[in-house]
Scaffold this motif. Structure first.
Motif, PDB file in Angstrom:
ATOM      1  N   GLY A 265      -0.808   1.172   4.251  1.00 47.31           N
ATOM      2  CA  GLY A 265      -1.758   0.088   4.361  1.00 47.31           C
ATOM      3  C   GLY A 265      -1.132  -1.289   4.350  1.00 47.31           C
ATOM      4  N   ARG A 338      -4.012  -2.834  -8.268  1.00 48.13           N
ATOM      5  CA  ARG A 338      -5.057  -2.786  -7.233  1.00 48.13           C
ATOM      6  C   ARG A 338      -4.459  -3.022  -5.847  1.00 48.13           C
ATOM      7  NH1 ARG A 338      -8.119  -5.681 -11.158  1.00 48.13           N
ATOM      8  NH2 ARG A 338      -7.707  -7.667 -10.093  1.00 48.13           N
ATOM      9  N   GLU A 341      -2.651   0.049  -4.652  1.00 50.18           N
ATOM     10  CA  GLU A 341      -3.578   1.059  -4.168  1.00 50.18           C
ATOM     11  C   GLU A 341      -4.068   0.724  -2.766  1.00 50.18           C
ATOM     12  OE1 GLU A 341      -4.408   4.018  -5.362  1.00 50.18           O
ATOM     13  OE2 GLU A 341      -2.802   3.592  -6.817  1.00 50.18           O
ATOM     14  N   ASP A 342      -4.290  -0.568  -2.514  1.00 50.44           N
ATOM     15  CA  ASP A 342      -4.688  -0.977  -1.161  1.00 50.44           C
ATOM     16  C   ASP A 342      -3.593  -0.635  -0.147  1.00 50.44           C
ATOM     17  OD1 ASP A 342      -7.040  -1.949  -2.143  1.00 50.44           O
ATOM     18  OD2 ASP A 342      -6.404  -4.048  -2.231  1.00 50.44           O
ATOM     19  N   ARG A 344      -1.371   1.654  -0.411  1.00 50.10           N
ATOM     20  CA  ARG A 344      -1.160   3.093  -0.284  1.00 50.10           C
ATOM     21  C   ARG A 344      -2.216   3.767   0.608  1.00 50.10           C
ATOM     22  NH1 ARG A 344       0.297   2.893  -6.140  1.00 50.10           N
ATOM     23  NH2 ARG A 344       2.551   3.275  -6.265  1.00 50.10           N
ATOM     24  N   ARG A 345      -3.357   3.099   0.822  1.00 47.79           N
ATOM     25  CA  ARG A 345      -4.417   3.686   1.633  1.00 47.79           C
ATOM     26  C   ARG A 345      -4.051   3.554   3.110  1.00 47.79           C
ATOM     27  NH1 ARG A 345      -7.951   0.499  -1.722  1.00 47.79           N
ATOM     28  NH2 ARG A 345      -8.768   1.762  -3.437  1.00 47.79           N
ATOM     29  N   ARG A 346      -4.162   4.645   3.831  1.00 44.32           N
ATOM     30  CA  ARG A 346      -3.857   4.602   5.243  1.00 44.32           C
ATOM     31  C   ARG A 346      -4.989   3.909   5.998  1.00 44.32           C
ATOM     32  NH1 ARG A 346      -0.064   7.134   7.880  1.00 44.32           N
ATOM     33  NH2 ARG A 346       0.392   8.409   6.047  1.00 44.32           N
TER      34      ARG A 346
END
Length: 347
Positions: A265, A338, A341-342, A344-346
């Motif tokens: 991401g 946070r 995590e953003d 890491r999201r594809r």
């Protein structure tokens, strides 16, 4: 720490060293575990402490267990053991001790990759077995010689005590500042007696090389040799500069690809900027560490976190307003998580 957990951490640290250099030492592992810093190893190699264990954050039994776990891991990987002596950078060239009451053999072994050719293994053993340079320290604090009670600009450690150059029979040497690699190398070759001059950097907490102590005649001979082939060396330096620049670009590209894999991401432009910033040669940043060069996931993540800290939080403003560094990092911890995590999201 449980033994299985320690075994895993030993394996991780050893794997990074093996990937980087094709061989692993006990020193690689304990510094990788953060039980010792490189400055501690420097102090030990200079002969300023009796054993390496005195400077470690764990006791001697834990060091012995670590050496045994390294042996188990290395044998399972098919690595070849090579016993290598460790000699102090002192006039007496005494053998360095890792611990006070254990056999030293488990700590001295270098575990060599079977992929290395016999010629490279032979050169490695010769290099590692070679007695280290004598070390002269340029002290930051006032000091007195253990023999004559006098002082001077440099001290030599003997029997864990400081000695001036006169008492060490080295006062006929002259100082050659660092900066000209060819001149330093040739002066050292010409000099029958020489010593590396170091000084402790309080900010970086490491001993930094200042130059050499060499014989006057050796320095003059080295200067003549350098004048004779100056043009050839200039052309060679230019070729080396181009080659290093190409290597940096290749490494940063591989690092950017790994960031994109772990954090799909993260925008492509941001990925490139992180790799270029963290992987800059001579920067001392996490991207230039041995772990990052081996594209270790934890080191890559630390490089991304550093980017988020400075670009996506008010961390820098907190520091400028007087907030202590550790407290400021705790205040922004949730925002960093946070953002990670953003990333890491594809998309």
């Amino acid at each position: 720490m449980s033994k299985p957990n320690l075994a895993r951490r030993v394996a991780d640290a050893a794997e990074i060293a093996l990937t980087t250099r094709k061989y692993v030492t006990f020193i690689d592992v304990v510094t990788g575990l953060r039980w010792l810093h490189s400055r501690h190893v420097d102090t030990w190699r200079q002969g300023r402490v009796a054993t390496l264990a005195e400077l470690a954050d764990v006791d001697e039994e834990r060091l012995l267990t670590t050496a045994a776990l390294l042996r188990e891991w290395a044998l399972a990987k098919g690595l070849k053991p090579v016993d290598t002596p460790y000699v102090a950078g002192t006039r007496d060239r005494r053998e360095l001790r890792f611990t006070s009451c254990h056999p030293q053999d488990p700590f001295r072994v270098h575990w060599i990759s079977p992929d290395l050719s016999e010629a490279r293994v032979r050169r490695l053993v010769e290099t590692q077995s070679k007695a280290p340079d004598l070390v002269a320290v340029s002290p930051l604090e006032p000091w007195t010689c253990a023999d004559c009670g006098d002082t001077g600009p440099y001290l030599i450690m003997e029997d864990a005590q400081p000695h001036c150059l006169s008492c060490a029979d080295m006062d006929h040497l002259v100082f050659l500042p660092a900066g000209n690699a060819a001149l330093s190398r040739r002066a050292k070759q010409e000099s029958g007696l020489s010593a590396v001059v170091v000084q402790f950097n309080r900010r970086r907490k490491v001993y930094q090389r200042l130059g050499l102590l060499v014989e006057q005649a050796a320095l003059e001979a080295a200067e003549e040799r350098c004048l004779a082939d100056e043009e050839v060396r200039l052309r060679r330096r230019e070729r080396d500069r181009v080659r290093r620049a190409e290597q940096d670009v290749e490494f940063q590209a591989r690092m950017a690809a790994e960031i994109a894999r772990l954090f799909p991401g993260c925008p492509a432009e941001r990925t490139r900027e992180i790799a270029e910033h963290a992987g800059q040669r001579g920067s001392g940043r996490v991207g230039r560490s041995a772990a990052a060069k081996a594209l270790d996931e934890n080191a890559i993540t630390l490089a991304v976190i550093a980017s988020i800290r400075h670009l996506d939080t008010d961390y820098d403003n907190l520091l400028m307003s007087g907030v202590p560094r550790l407290e400021a990092r705790e205040m922004i911890r949730d925002r960093i998580e946070r953002k990670l995590e953003d990333f890491r999201r594809r998309p």
